[in-house]
Structure formats: structure tokens, C-alpha cells
Design an enzyme around this catalytic site. Structure first.
Site, PDB file in Angstrom:
ATOM      1  N   ARG A  65      -1.775 -13.895  50.729  1.00  0.00           N
ATOM      2  CA  ARG A  65      -2.175 -12.811  51.141  1.00  0.00           C
ATOM      3  C   ARG A  65      -1.475 -11.346  50.349  1.00  0.00           C
ATOM      4  O   ARG A  65      -0.558 -11.306  52.194  1.00  0.00           O
ATOM      5  CB  ARG A  65      -3.817 -12.581  52.037  1.00  0.00           C
ATOM      6  CG  ARG A  65      -4.361 -11.577  52.868  1.00  0.00           C
ATOM      7  CD  ARG A  65      -4.761 -10.601  51.246  1.00  0.00           C
ATOM      8  NE  ARG A  65      -6.047 -11.719  51.682  1.00  0.00           N
ATOM      9  CZ  ARG A  65      -7.374 -10.964  50.613  1.00  0.00           C
ATOM     10  NH1 ARG A  65      -7.351 -10.624  50.452  1.00  0.00           N
ATOM     11  NH2 ARG A  65      -8.372 -12.335  51.338  1.00  0.00           N
ATOM     12  N   HIS A 163      -2.239  -8.956  40.693  1.00  0.00           N
ATOM     13  CA  HIS A 163      -1.917  -8.215  42.055  1.00  0.00           C
ATOM     14  C   HIS A 163      -1.685  -7.800  42.637  1.00  0.00           C
ATOM     15  O   HIS A 163      -1.552  -8.550  43.904  1.00  0.00           O
ATOM     16  CB  HIS A 163      -3.315  -9.462  42.182  1.00  0.00           C
ATOM     17  CG  HIS A 163      -4.166  -9.382  43.154  1.00  0.00           C
ATOM     18  ND1 HIS A 163      -4.320  -8.501  44.087  1.00  0.00           N
ATOM     19  CD2 HIS A 163      -5.492  -9.938  43.234  1.00  0.00           C
ATOM     20  CE1 HIS A 163      -5.341  -7.939  44.519  1.00  0.00           C
ATOM     21  NE2 HIS A 163      -5.741  -9.213  44.592  1.00  0.00           N
ATOM     22  N   ASP A 206     -12.609  -0.090  45.197  1.00  0.00           N
ATOM     23  CA  ASP A 206     -12.456  -1.575  44.526  1.00  0.00           C
ATOM     24  C   ASP A 206     -12.509  -0.815  42.636  1.00  0.00           C
ATOM     25  O   ASP A 206     -13.740  -0.553  42.552  1.00  0.00           O
ATOM     26  CB  ASP A 206     -12.779  -2.043  45.157  1.00  0.00           C
ATOM     27  CG  ASP A 206     -12.969  -3.273  44.305  1.00  0.00           C
ATOM     28  OD1 ASP A 206     -11.981  -4.030  43.282  1.00  0.00           O
ATOM     29  OD2 ASP A 206     -13.333  -4.532  44.575  1.00  0.00           O
ATOM     30  N   GLU A 264      -2.587  -2.944  40.756  1.00  0.00           N
ATOM     31  CA  GLU A 264      -2.998  -4.432  39.955  1.00  0.00           C
ATOM     32  C   GLU A 264      -2.470  -4.188  38.510  1.00  0.00           C
ATOM     33  O   GLU A 264      -3.403  -3.220  37.531  1.00  0.00           O
ATOM     34  CB  GLU A 264      -3.891  -4.576  40.003  1.00  0.00           C
ATOM     35  CG  GLU A 264      -4.096  -4.913  41.392  1.00  0.00           C
ATOM     36  CD  GLU A 264      -5.769  -5.591  42.147  1.00  0.00           C
ATOM     37  OE1 GLU A 264      -5.638  -6.722  41.522  1.00  0.00           O
ATOM     38  OE2 GLU A 264      -6.105  -5.508  43.164  1.00  0.00           O
TER      39      GLU A 264
END
Length: 290
Positions: A65, A163, A206, A264
Site C-alpha cells: 500500500r 498507480h 475516484d 496515475e
């Protein structure tokens, strides 16, 4: 871990995962073989540019992460929503170090490879086994990552992404410039919209932006701007989980959402790559402080 003779400024790590620590006059960083994962990078004399969760699970075959996970061969759970694990198997696989050198100016160049034949067939449904992936990393005052995919005897269809998690002083004082006027898919509402002005953050975000251009992460709290340049990528994802989602993720600290933002380089959904047999596709991302 490798039979290569490494420069003195590149040290082998055994824990928390096998990897490499780079410490040159130009930059410091860490790359793990699990996922060819660039976990840390800071130009000399600067704060860390990449963010890493203190709750990340450093276990073989598990996602890390933070840093720069490689998304391949599908984004999220795939176009039909039926793929697992999320974001594909490349970030969970053990890559091989193929090259490591450092220039006189302190720029470290490292190359990692992953062959389709190394991936179990049940982990890559519908994919042939004769493709190859290469990640080249140049780490110095700038960080360049180049993902190279080469198809084998058959056409190869895939989604991909770098990412990248960026460290920021306070997400409430961050804006992302360079996406003004771009169409985006809001993954929270499943709606299409057009970006009006810089991207600011007031709630969970998002979004998949249709944009091939560069972006700038303006961080007023730390008084710095991060430039993200890219090539071979037709989309940019911007993500921050905010309070509730971060608290629900076991590998993410409850209050860490204020300290990061993901910007990203991706090709997914309508920009899925169809690579003809024997051909090569390159997607790259270069990060610098300006």
C-alpha cells in the site's frame, strides 16, 4: 536475490521484503522485487515524494500500500468486473532484477523483468504465456518509470497503470492542475463530467480522466509542486479514499488519507491496449519537483 554485481550505492534488502536500497548523491529510494515495486524515492535534500502506508502488509504475494504499484493486466476488477485480484497479478508477482548501474552523476538505472511463462495459467485467464513485461527505473533528481510490454505469437489485450501514491502535507490544501476541461468518469457515481478548474479535494475522489497530458500536484502545506509527465498513457486516475474508506481498509491507517493523493498514468476501459503479435507497447511516467 541476484547474481549481478551491484554498485556500492545499491544495497540488497532482505526485510521486510527482498529488494534494493538506493543511496546516491542524487537520490535515495527503495524497490522491492515483489511487484517490481518502487516504494520510496526522495531527491537528495528533499522530503519523500512517494507515500507509503504505515499499515502496509509487507508479505510475498500481497499488494504493497503506497509507492508505485504496477497495474497489469487489468484495472480494478477488469472491464466486466469479474477479475481477481484487483489491479491484476503483476504487482503481486516476483520480478527478476536484470540490470543495475549508477552514473557518475548519481542516477541509478535498474531493469526488472517478468515473463508470462512464470505466471500460473489460472492466475491469468485468457492470456497467452509468451508475453513479457519489463520495468525500467531511473532514479535521480527525477524518477522515471517505463513499463514495456511485448506480445508473443498472439495479440495481447490488457489494461495497465502506474498507480502512484504521492506524499502531501495536507490533502485539504492540494490541487491537481493540468486536467482542466478533460472529461472524466466518476467511479463513485458512475457519471461522466467535465473538469472545471484544478482538481480540489473535499470528499472521497475516484476519477478516470481522458487526458494524455502532464499534471502538477500543487501542495500548499509543504510549499512544493510535483510535476508528473507521461507518455503512452491516454488517461489519468486521481484518487483519495477520504475518511470512511481509509478506516475500512486493513492496510491503510485510519487518518493517513490526509497525507496522500494518487495521480496515475493508465490505459483502461475504453483505452484498453490491443497489442498485435510480436509488437511492443511502452508507457512511461516521469516525476520531478519544480
Amino acid at each position: 536475490m541476484t547474481d549481478l554485481e551491484l554498485p556500492d550505492v545499491i544495497a540488497v534488502l532482505d526485510a521486510p521484503l527482498p529488494g534494493l536500497r538506493i543511496d546516491t548523491p542524487a537520490a535515495q529510494g527503495v524497490i522491492y522485487l515483489n511487484g517490481a515495486h518502487v516504494a520510496e524515492w526522495a531527491p537528495a535534500g528533499e522530503r519523500p515524494v512517494l507515500w507509503m502506508s504505515e499499515a502496509s502488509m509487507f508479505e510475498p504475494g500481497q499488494a504493497i500500500r503506497g509507492g508505485v504499484p504496477i497495474v497489469w493486466p487489468w484495472f480494478s476488477n477488469g472491464r466486466a468486473g469479474d477479475k481477481s485480484p484487483a489491479h491484476g497479478f503483476a504487482r503481486l508477482s516476483q520480478w527478476n532484477l536484470r540490470y543495475a548501474q549508477v552514473s557518475d552523476s548519481g542516477v541509478a538505472t535498474l531493469t526488472f523483468g517478468l515473463e508470462g511463462s512464470e505466471i500460473p495459467a489460472d492466475a491469468a485467464p485468457g492470456l497467452p504465456s509468451d508475453y513479457s513485461l519489463v520495468l525500467q527505473v531511473l532514479m535521480g533528481q527525477a524518477l522515471m518509470l517505463q513499463l514495456v510490454v511485448t506480445a508473443g505469437a498472439d495479440d495481447l489485450t490488457f489494461e495497465e497503470g502506474l498507480h502512484t501514491y504521492f506524499a502531501v502535507g495536507d490533502i485539504n490544501q492540494v490541487r491537481v492542475e493540468g486536467l482542466e476541461g478533460a472529461t472524466y468518469h466518476d467511479r463513485l457515481t458512475d457519471q461522466l463530467s467535465t473538469q472545471d478548474g484544478p482538481v480540489a479535494f473535499t470528499a472521497e475522489t475516484d476519477r478516470i480522466y481522458e487526458s494524455e497530458g502532464s499534471t502538477r500536484i500543487v501542495d500548499d502545506a509543504w510549499q512544493r509542486t510535483i510535476l508528473v509527465e507521461k507518455a503512452g498513457s491516454r488517461q489519468t486516475v486521481v484518487w483519495n479514499p477520504w475518511r470512511a474508506k481509509s478506516a475500512a481498509m486493513p492496510d491503510y491507517g485510519d487518518d493517513e488519507w490526509t497525507q496522500m493523493v494518487c495521480v496515475e498514468a493508465v490505459n483502461c476501459r475504453g483505452q484498453t491496449v490491443v497489442l498485435p503479435a510480436g509488437q511492443r507497447h511502452v508507457m512511461s511516467q516521469t516525476i520531478s519537483l519544480v
